[in-house]
Design a protein around this motif. Structure first.
Motif, short mmCIF file in Angstrom:
data_model
loop_
_atom_site.label_atom_id
_atom_site.label_comp_id
_atom_site.label_asym_id
_atom_site.label_seq_id
_atom_site.Cartn_x
_atom_site.Cartn_y
_atom_site.Cartn_z
N ARG A 36 110.28 21.00 75.09
CA ARG A 36 110.29 21.82 76.29
C ARG A 36 108.86 22.24 76.63
NH1 ARG A 36 114.52 26.54 76.43
NH2 ARG A 36 113.84 26.43 78.60
N LYS A 59 108.31 17.94 83.33
CA LYS A 59 109.57 17.54 82.71
C LYS A 59 109.31 16.38 81.75
CE LYS A 59 112.38 18.96 86.65
NZ LYS A 59 113.50 18.62 87.55
N HIS A 104 116.03 15.27 85.05
CA HIS A 104 116.59 16.63 85.04
C HIS A 104 117.69 16.77 83.98
CE1 HIS A 104 117.09 20.64 86.46
NE2 HIS A 104 118.37 20.46 86.75
N CYS A 105 118.43 15.69 83.74
CA CYS A 105 119.44 15.72 82.67
C CYS A 105 118.77 15.98 81.33
CB CYS A 105 120.20 14.40 82.61
SG CYS A 105 121.39 14.16 83.96
N GLU A 142 115.92 17.53 80.90
CA GLU A 142 115.44 18.90 80.89
C GLU A 142 116.57 19.86 80.53
OE1 GLU A 142 112.66 21.81 83.61
OE2 GLU A 142 114.20 20.64 84.63
N LEU A 143 117.76 19.62 81.08
CA LEU A 143 118.92 20.45 80.73
C LEU A 143 119.28 20.29 79.27
CD1 LEU A 143 121.16 19.87 83.89
CD2 LEU A 143 119.87 21.92 83.32
N ALA A 197 117.19 19.60 76.92
CA ALA A 197 116.17 20.31 76.15
C ALA A 197 116.51 21.79 76.05
CB ALA A 197 114.79 20.12 76.80
N ARG A 198 117.10 22.32 77.11
CA ARG A 198 117.47 23.75 77.11
C ARG A 198 118.72 24.01 76.27
NH1 ARG A 198 117.83 25.15 83.44
NH2 ARG A 198 115.98 24.03 84.15
N HIS A 199 119.73 23.17 76.45
CA HIS A 199 121.05 23.45 75.86
C HIS A 199 121.32 22.68 74.57
CE1 HIS A 199 122.08 25.70 79.45
NE2 HIS A 199 121.65 24.68 80.18
N GLY A 200 120.53 21.62 74.33
CA GLY A 200 120.72 20.85 73.10
C GLY A 200 121.32 19.49 73.35
N THR A 201 120.74 18.46 72.73
CA THR A 201 121.31 17.12 72.83
C THR A 201 122.60 17.06 72.02
OG1 THR A 201 119.86 16.47 71.01
CG2 THR A 201 119.13 15.90 73.22
N ILE A 255 126.74 20.11 78.46
CA ILE A 255 125.80 20.66 79.43
C ILE A 255 126.57 20.83 80.74
CG2 ILE A 255 123.64 20.28 80.67
CD1 ILE A 255 122.90 18.34 78.35
#
Length: 282
Positions: free
Chosen positions: A42, A47, A98-99, A101-102, A104-108, A112
């Motif tokens: 992140r 991005k 953007h997927c 990036e999301l 990265a925020r919420h976890g692979t 999401i």
């Protein structure tokens, strides 16, 4: 006479090379586990995207076509294959970016959740009915795009979006990104693209591809025009015609980024960046 209790000894390894290989495999496995646990980086700006993808024609400039087991042009040392699905374009890269990036925020590997409206706003798109349909098709394409990517040491094979769910009434999505995609970011082998610069190049796929490609280079190497044509996935057969398109795209890139972008007398693309460009991670 008492029975002896058998003591389980490890078999002696008479081949030192095998022992070293075993230790190295354990180290590599541990590094992979750490990378997967860490997930997608992140950065403070931009991005993140894997260099191995941006240095290939996977998200190219050609029109989409159904592919089955096709090798994609890439820089030396990389192997990129489309195993199955529709070959993604630069517009798909906006969605996938953007997927990630999301993720990265919420976890692979985790669910999401997002609305189509918030997603479209985040990538700078309009929010009309046709845009909702475009996003749906783009996500379906990415979920059906099965790839193999290898940089000589680490390989990823799988889809670009693992799976998903969509509420047809509310236009809300639940997707997941394969946790092993994090392996493509190992060793700081990634670049944070400048979103605003990329947005200003929208609907100019060749300029967008050049922006992504050269963003992965701290000090760009002078590539032949023919090499750029191959790497970006252009289907323009005449080199002179592609060179004309390339000159226009380089002028657009120079206008947006402030980089110096020319084609020299040796027919090489020469890009000189501003000092300390913040978008480069490696």
């Amino acid at each position: 006479m008492h029975d002896q209790i058998p003591i389980p000894f490890e078999p002696e390894d008479h081949e030192p090379g095998r022992s070293i290989d075993k230790v190295l495999d354990q180290i590599r496995k541990r590094h992979e586990e750490v990378a997967i646990a860490r997930g997608i980086p992140r950065p403070a700006n931009g991005k993140p995207l894997p260099n191995d993808i941006l240095r290939s024609a996977l998200f190219g400039v050609s029109e989409r076509a159904f592919r089955r087991e096709e090798k994609i042009a890439s820089l030396e040392g990389l192997e990129v294959f489309m195993v199955r699905g529709y070959r993604p374009t630069q517009a798909h890269l906006d969605v996938w970016e953007h997927c990630l990036e999301l993720a990265a925020r919420h976890g692979t590997g985790k669910q999401i959740r997002f609305s189509a409206y918030s997603f479209l706003k985040a990538i700078g798109r309009s929010t009309g009915k046709s845009d909702y349909e475009w996003l749906k098709e783009a996500i379906h394409d990415l979920a059906g795009c099965l790839v193999r990517i290898s940089n000589g040491r680490y390989s990823y094979f799988g889809t670009l979006i693992q799976e998903g769910f969509r509420d047809e009434e509310t236009n809300e999505y639940v997707i997941s990104i394969n946790e092993r995609l994090a392996l493509l970011f190992m060793g700081d082998n990634w670049t944070a693209l400048d979103f605003e610069e990329r947005r200003r190049l929208r609907k100019r796929p060749l300029a967008q591809w050049l922006h992504a490609f050269y963003s992965t280079h701290a000090q760009p190497y002078p590539y032949k025009v023919e090499t750029i044509r191959r790497l970006c996935g252009s289907e323009v057969e005449e080199l002179w015609k592609f060179r004309q398109l390339l000159r226009r795209a380089l002028a657009e890139l120079e206008s947006v980024t402030g980089w110096s972008c020319t084609i020299d007398k040796n027919d090489c693309v020469v890009v000189v960046k501003k000092p300390s460009c913040p978008c480069i991670a490696s």
